[in-house]
Design an enzyme around this catalytic site. Sequence first.
Site, PDB file in Angstrom:
ATOM      1  N   ASP A  42      -8.389  -9.101   4.334  1.00 27.49           N
ATOM      2  CA  ASP A  42      -7.984  -8.280   4.962  1.00 27.49           C
ATOM      3  C   ASP A  42      -9.108  -8.216   6.311  1.00 27.49           C
ATOM      4  O   ASP A  42     -10.131  -7.170   6.078  1.00 27.49           O
ATOM      5  CB  ASP A  42      -8.200  -6.742   4.487  1.00 27.49           C
ATOM      6  N   GLU A  52       0.839  -1.141  -0.043  1.00 29.71           N
ATOM      7  CA  GLU A  52       0.024   0.028   0.137  1.00 29.71           C
ATOM      8  C   GLU A  52       0.886   1.299  -0.060  1.00 29.71           C
ATOM      9  O   GLU A  52       0.547   2.218   0.735  1.00 29.71           O
ATOM     10  CB  GLU A  52      -1.029  -0.002   1.176  1.00 29.71           C
ATOM     11  N   GLU A  89     -12.365  -2.825  12.156  1.00 32.45           N
ATOM     12  CA  GLU A  89     -12.546  -1.903  11.303  1.00 32.45           C
ATOM     13  C   GLU A  89     -13.514  -2.218  10.304  1.00 32.45           C
ATOM     14  O   GLU A  89     -14.171  -1.348   9.836  1.00 32.45           O
ATOM     15  CB  GLU A  89     -10.882  -1.890  10.331  1.00 32.45           C
TER      16      GLU A  89
HETATM   17  C1  BDP Z   1      -6.097  -2.486   6.166  1.00 30.00           C
HETATM   18  C2  BDP Z   1      -6.321  -0.969   6.651  1.00 30.00           C
HETATM   19  C3  BDP Z   1      -5.142  -0.032   6.744  1.00 30.00           C
HETATM   20  C4  BDP Z   1      -3.813  -0.310   7.285  1.00 30.00           C
HETATM   21  C5  BDP Z   1      -3.715  -1.994   6.623  1.00 30.00           C
HETATM   22  C6  BDP Z   1      -2.534  -2.952   7.092  1.00 30.00           C
HETATM   23  O1  BDP Z   1      -7.376  -0.467   6.016  1.00 30.00           O
HETATM   24  O2  BDP Z   1      -5.401   1.325   7.240  1.00 30.00           O
HETATM   25  O3  BDP Z   1      -2.704   0.195   7.016  1.00 30.00           O
HETATM   26  O4  BDP Z   1      -4.814  -2.684   6.573  1.00 30.00           O
HETATM   27  O5  BDP Z   1      -2.666  -3.714   7.716  1.00 30.00           O
HETATM   28  O6  BDP Z   1      -7.095  -3.234   6.768  1.00 30.00           O
HETATM   29  O7  BDP Z   1      -1.419  -2.421   6.723  1.00 30.00           O
END
Ligand code: BDP
Length: 743
Positions: free
Chosen positions: A401, A327, A429
């Site tokens: 996720d 990301e 989340e």
């Molecule tokens: C996702 C979240 C994000 C996190 C990412 C992670 O939306 O904010 O940075 O995972 O685990 O679930 O790195």
Amino acid sequence: MRPFVLSPRGRRLSFSLAACCALLGATPAAPAPERRAAEVEDGYDLWLRYRPIADAVRLAEYRAAFASIFVETTSPTLDAARAELERGLTRLLARSVTTTGSVMSDGAVVLGTPATSKVVASLRLAGLKQAGDEGFVIRTTAVGGRRATVIAANHDIGVLYGAFYLLRQLQTLRPASNLAIVSAPKIKLRMLDHWDNLDRSVERGYAGKSLWDWTHLPDSLPDRYRDYARANASLGINGAAITNVNANARVLTPEYLKKVAALAGVFRPYGVKVFLTARFSAPIEIGGLKTADPLDSTVRVWWKTKADEIYRYVPDFGGFLVKANSEGQPGPQDYKRTHADGANMLADAVAPHGGIVMWRAFVYSNEVPTDRVKQAYDEFKPLDGKFRENVYVQVKNGPLDFQPREPFSPLFGAMPKTPVMMEFQITKEYLGQDTHLVYLAPLFREVLNADTYAAGKGSTVAKVIDGSLYKQARTGIAGVSNIGDDRNWTGSQFNQANWYAFGRLAWDHTLSPSAIADEWIRMTFTNDAAAVAKIRGMMLTSREAVVNYMTPLGLAHIMATGHHYGPGPWVSNAGRPDWSPTYYHRADTIGIGFDRTATGSNAVEQYFPPVRARYASRATTPDSLLLWFHRVRWDEKLKSGRTLWDELAAHYSAGVDSVRSMRRTWDSVKGSIDADRFADVQNFLRIQEREAMWWRDAAITYFQSFSRRLIPANLEQPAHDLAFYRSLRCPPNRDKPRCEQIY
Ligand code: BDP
């Protein structure tokens, strides 16, 4: 998925205002003068409330057994154990319980290790071998003709854990006068990962600001830091990564290391080691180097020097947690190096000090080359055996996720030469965040019980992460924390149960969700057996409820993009395809679901053969994961005999029904719970019901636009049309009112 920061919000304020106005409307109750500060029930005390025991029989039993504390030496950790027992026993037994170091009276609680206590040494407790480095033995015995309860361990930290164990026995009214207990954690590293930023915002945090008040550290050390450590120690949590995985290099500068050292100093007596997230590009950002290439010698020296410096501030620093090439975060692949190259460089830097690196496997490519759920496995499996021994690969429970339900990640069992550690998300989340009551132990349990078949039948995920499957000594489990500076710590009273359940399972992954809920309710709310049974029932159904009203039958990731709070199954333009709900559900006029068999993305091939075969076949895939692995026609019959469409509608509807029943249950325990927390929970359940209806109706009207079928007449019909649900906006800034009035 996209890194997203929620700003601290004042929504709690609006609820307390509402509660206060409701009170004003009613006959004003005069504050009870005898209501001492210690008895205020605002959730701050968590499960360590230690309210006086009301059961007369138990009280008499405990008073006879636990009259004083006997400890021969001091150390910060033994002092913590002693102080906790003094506080707990004094309050629970409603009479002063004090400590001596010389004369032992009848009913003493003896604390110590064989090295620090003559009494403990003289008992030659056989269980100590089994207790290992962190475990403990609790034994009711006679010492010099006097009745004693001995809490013994090989190291002081085990004594502290044993003290909390004993207090739990009393808090839950279990027998405690004839104890013969040996307990040791099944997993060595039991971590909370805080996604906390240096400006005190918390990524995916729904409980206010970060606990870490960087501006006032290192000098200001409010009691809350110690209470945080106490709560963790009561569960056996022994590590905290205190910064966000989307890391800021500044935490590695001396200015911040001083502050980190101060926190570590508070946590140390409680056995909680501090870890930091390492931003891979730190050598450039704070080191002035031109590169962060892990094979570049200046970069390697920089990290070694940095690690030496950190250990000067924090001699027992745990190590680094790293999110790299995920990301948009920097990482070794920026220099055409592998994850192993990056992890090993950091591992070499901390190894001389006994530190470790937790390298996250949550990666997926910017190019969207394949099904996103396949990418972590594809990248990491080939690296098995290429990591230094002090590198742990940290894997999220599912391949996507933190969804309400996912199959287990195929990486569990697939890297026999690597310590693969679990990453659960406690912060919910994707499961209603602060407001929705969802007890996560059943989710954790489901994943831990899943059979990977990696080394034949019975190769459960639990056996992978506790090291027993591949005879690994290095083992770990992490939970993404749900803690903030809200008075109740976790944004809602019931979210505390998820911190609790995570910690208990990290210590002993064989515990049942029901047993954990039972303990937690008794310690947190009440020992009234009827109320306990009702609340436990409510908690145990809550996870399936959220699956049903959000993502039934194996659907996933159809939350609105960005904040992930409400429904957004129609979103198709979320920056990249694999951030879009339409990528995941693939609904059209024929059917719905993601084909992950050989005719589709073939993600099933990543599982060991029996699991692969099970999920590859439509007939053997459980309904609960059906649309995760298969595309199914709207008119196809499922096991129930109903068509997929009817089944989907029934599940959405059942989700709402469960929430209604949870509300009724909660209403029925009124009077068994203090008024403040009772009202807190009641308010949130009202929100949850409304939002469960919103989820149901938004999803079903949207899917109906493809299926073109009627919602079965026996089910509640949506109040609005699809255009209405699509027009709702749910502001990500929680300082504003929440999603507009829905009904
Ligand atoms: C996702 C979240 C994000 C996190 C990412 C992670 O939306 O904010 O940075 O995972 O685990 O679930 O790195």
